[in-house]
Design an enzyme around this catalytic site. Structure first.
Site, PDB file in Angstrom:
ATOM      1  N   LYS A   7     -25.593 -22.898  59.976  1.00 35.81           N
ATOM      2  CA  LYS A   7     -25.969 -21.534  59.525  1.00 35.81           C
ATOM      3  C   LYS A   7     -26.678 -20.756  60.371  1.00 35.81           C
ATOM      4  O   LYS A   7     -26.453 -19.868  61.351  1.00 35.81           O
ATOM      5  CB  LYS A   7     -26.475 -21.652  58.165  1.00 35.81           C
ATOM      6  N   TYR A  35     -23.497 -29.686  47.298  1.00 39.75           N
ATOM      7  CA  TYR A  35     -22.484 -28.920  48.292  1.00 39.75           C
ATOM      8  C   TYR A  35     -22.774 -29.317  49.594  1.00 39.75           C
ATOM      9  O   TYR A  35     -23.841 -29.003  50.045  1.00 39.75           O
ATOM     10  CB  TYR A  35     -22.276 -27.557  48.112  1.00 39.75           C
ATOM     11  N   ASP A  89     -29.221 -32.627  54.695  1.00 36.65           N
ATOM     12  CA  ASP A  89     -28.459 -31.553  55.023  1.00 36.65           C
ATOM     13  C   ASP A  89     -29.253 -30.311  55.022  1.00 36.65           C
ATOM     14  O   ASP A  89     -29.204 -29.690  53.942  1.00 36.65           O
ATOM     15  CB  ASP A  89     -27.183 -31.457  54.113  1.00 36.65           C
ATOM     16  N   TYR A  99     -12.316 -18.617  50.049  1.00 43.59           N
ATOM     17  CA  TYR A  99     -12.818 -18.483  48.795  1.00 43.59           C
ATOM     18  C   TYR A  99     -12.318 -17.093  48.328  1.00 43.59           C
ATOM     19  O   TYR A  99     -13.203 -16.499  47.335  1.00 43.59           O
ATOM     20  CB  TYR A  99     -14.234 -18.757  48.692  1.00 43.59           C
TER      21      TYR A  99
HETATM   22  C1  PLP Z   1     -22.518 -23.938  53.978  1.00 43.47           C
HETATM   23  C2  PLP Z   1     -23.143 -25.366  53.930  1.00 43.47           C
HETATM   24  C3  PLP Z   1     -22.403 -26.289  54.369  1.00 43.47           C
HETATM   25  C4  PLP Z   1     -21.096 -26.270  55.144  1.00 43.47           C
HETATM   26  O1  PLP Z   1     -21.235 -25.233  56.283  1.00 43.47           O
HETATM   27  P1  PLP Z   1     -19.951 -24.547  57.037  1.00 43.47           P
HETATM   28  O2  PLP Z   1     -20.456 -23.985  58.083  1.00 43.47           O
HETATM   29  O3  PLP Z   1     -19.666 -23.257  55.917  1.00 43.47           O
HETATM   30  O4  PLP Z   1     -18.862 -25.480  57.145  1.00 43.47           O
HETATM   31  C5  PLP Z   1     -22.866 -27.683  54.114  1.00 43.47           C
HETATM   32  N1  PLP Z   1     -24.037 -27.716  53.694  1.00 43.47           N
HETATM   33  C6  PLP Z   1     -24.898 -26.926  52.898  1.00 43.47           C
HETATM   34  C7  PLP Z   1     -26.023 -27.178  52.428  1.00 43.47           C
HETATM   35  C8  PLP Z   1     -24.226 -25.463  53.126  1.00 43.47           C
HETATM   36  O5  PLP Z   1     -24.987 -24.698  52.753  1.00 43.47           O
END
Ligand code: PLP
Length: 376
Positions: free
Chosen positions: A265, A139, A236, A14
């Site tokens: 994360k 996202y 998610d 990015y």
């Molecule tokens: C960051 C993120 C992702 C993607 O995770 P990566 O480890 O960057 O591939 C997917 N969903 C959400 C809600 C995120 O914040």
């Protein structure tokens, strides 16, 4: 500051490399990062929302070191190891309505696995369902499946022809709750052949869309409707997991539970690339068969990497011993205070905070809505 020239070997994520200004980080400690020439930075974005207990926490660092000196990596198809089992158990203790953990190594792949689980869940039973419902501003990651289930915009434009169609539902905010529920029911009614396989969502906070916050009661209704119409709910929790909204998971605020949860994360406290997709027994059971072809067709070289598992275990231990939830309380109180202060600045708009207001049994979250307007 590095100004990358043509000999600079790295391509940053990015980042428009032309004219880029890159800050070289040498060291991290607690909430701070230090550059090579000693400048100090407050890591207010928690290193892309991965860091939980502060940088270079010795408990996690030592756990990784110890693991690295006994087993650093092994194939995970047909093989297993203690850290993978222990971490799975610890995660499931926090997600008691789920029974199985599937490991990968980043948030996007955790989402891909969730989608493949949901689609193959139906296909293994001979049921044709392949449509997915997503929030318009969602996202879910950068791989093609995750991109397809995310907002269409400048991030996805070049790949548009390759993205599969999804059904978009308006992103909820504090003033459109009834509309979103009505819209969800409408699109379910419009799906005459009942082909909707899954509904995927970021619970309570849409991070990349600009920290858009919506109420757990609304999510609870959407989960209830999903259950009622046999639509698998995929939470998610890649960004919201591990205490980001006050509770361990954002969906912990809801009575109705998702069928599948994506975690990454914060899973290792921000130490290792690692992820997990958890699910209920009935999802797993749809794959459990005498037929080999009903297995889940997914896996990565670094699936369940022992160092990632060790970091994950150590991070969860810190949730138990370090009064982490008390700290979350304290941090969220000071965010609230700071938000109140910022409100008086004319140049500042769209201040969002949810902290753990939900956790304090506040039924009317509107009271805490600092931002008067909803915009991206
Ligand atoms: C960051 C993120 C992702 C993607 O995770 P990566 O480890 O960057 O591939 C997917 N969903 C959400 C809600 C995120 O914040």
């Amino acid at each position: 500051m590095i100004l990358p020239n043509e000999n600079y070997p790295v391509w940053h994520p990015y980042t428009q490399m032309k004219g880029a200004e890159i800050i070289p980080i040498a060291r991290g400690e607690g909430a701070r990062l230090y550059s090579q020439n000693g400048e100090e930075y407050i890591d207010a974005i928690s290193s892309w929302w991965t860091n939980i207990h502060g940088h270079a926490h010795p408990h996690i660092a030592n756990a990784i070191f110890k693991q690295a000196t006994s087993l650093e990596q092994t194939i995970f198809a047909g093989f297993s190891h203690e850290p993978a089992l222990l971490l799975a158990q610890k995660l499931l203790n926090r997600i008691p309505f789920h029974q199985k953990v599937f490991y990968t190594d980043n948030g996007s792949t955790a989402v891909e696995v969730a989608l493949k689980m949901a689609l193959q869940f139906w296909s293994n039973q001979g049921i044709r369902k392949s449509k997915v419902v997503c929030f318009r501003d969602a996202y879910h990651g950068d791989t093609f499946g995750a991109m397809s289930m995310s907002a269409r915009g400048v991030f996805t434009q070049a790949f548009q022809p390759m993205l599969f169609d999804v059904i978009f539902l308006d992103t909820p905010h504090m003033d459109n709750e009834e509309e979103v529920i009505a819209q969800y029911l409408q699109l379910i009614q419009a799906d005459k052949n009942q082909e909707i396989a899954a509904f995927i969502f970021e619970p309570l906070v849409l991070g990349s869309a600009g920290m858009l916050i919506y109420h757990p009661q609304l999510l609870d209704r959407l989960l209830e409707i999903s259950k009622q119409y046999n639509i698998l709910a995929i939470a998610d929790e890649v960004m919201t997991g591990f205490g980001r909204t006050g509770e361990f998971l954002a969906t912990d605020y809801c009575k109705n539970k998702p069928d599948i949860i994506c975690l990454s994360k914060g899973i290792t406290g921000g130490f290792m690339p690692f992820a997990a997709t958890t699910c209920t027994q009935y999802i797993y059971d749809a794959f459990y068969s005498d037929e080999k072809t009903k297995m889940l067709f997914h896996g990565h070289s670094y699936t369940a990497n022992p160092l990632g598992c060790a970091a994950g275990i150590a991070s969860l231990e810190l949730f138990e011993v370090e009064n982490t939830f008390k700290n979350i309380d304290r941090i969220s109180q000071s965010h609230k205070k700071f938000a109140d202060q910022l409100k008086t600045y004319t140049g500042v708009k769209n201040i969002h905070t949810c902290g753990n207001y939900f956790a304090h049994g506040v039924s009317d979250f509107r009271k805490f809505r600092v931002s008067p307007s909803h915009s991206r």
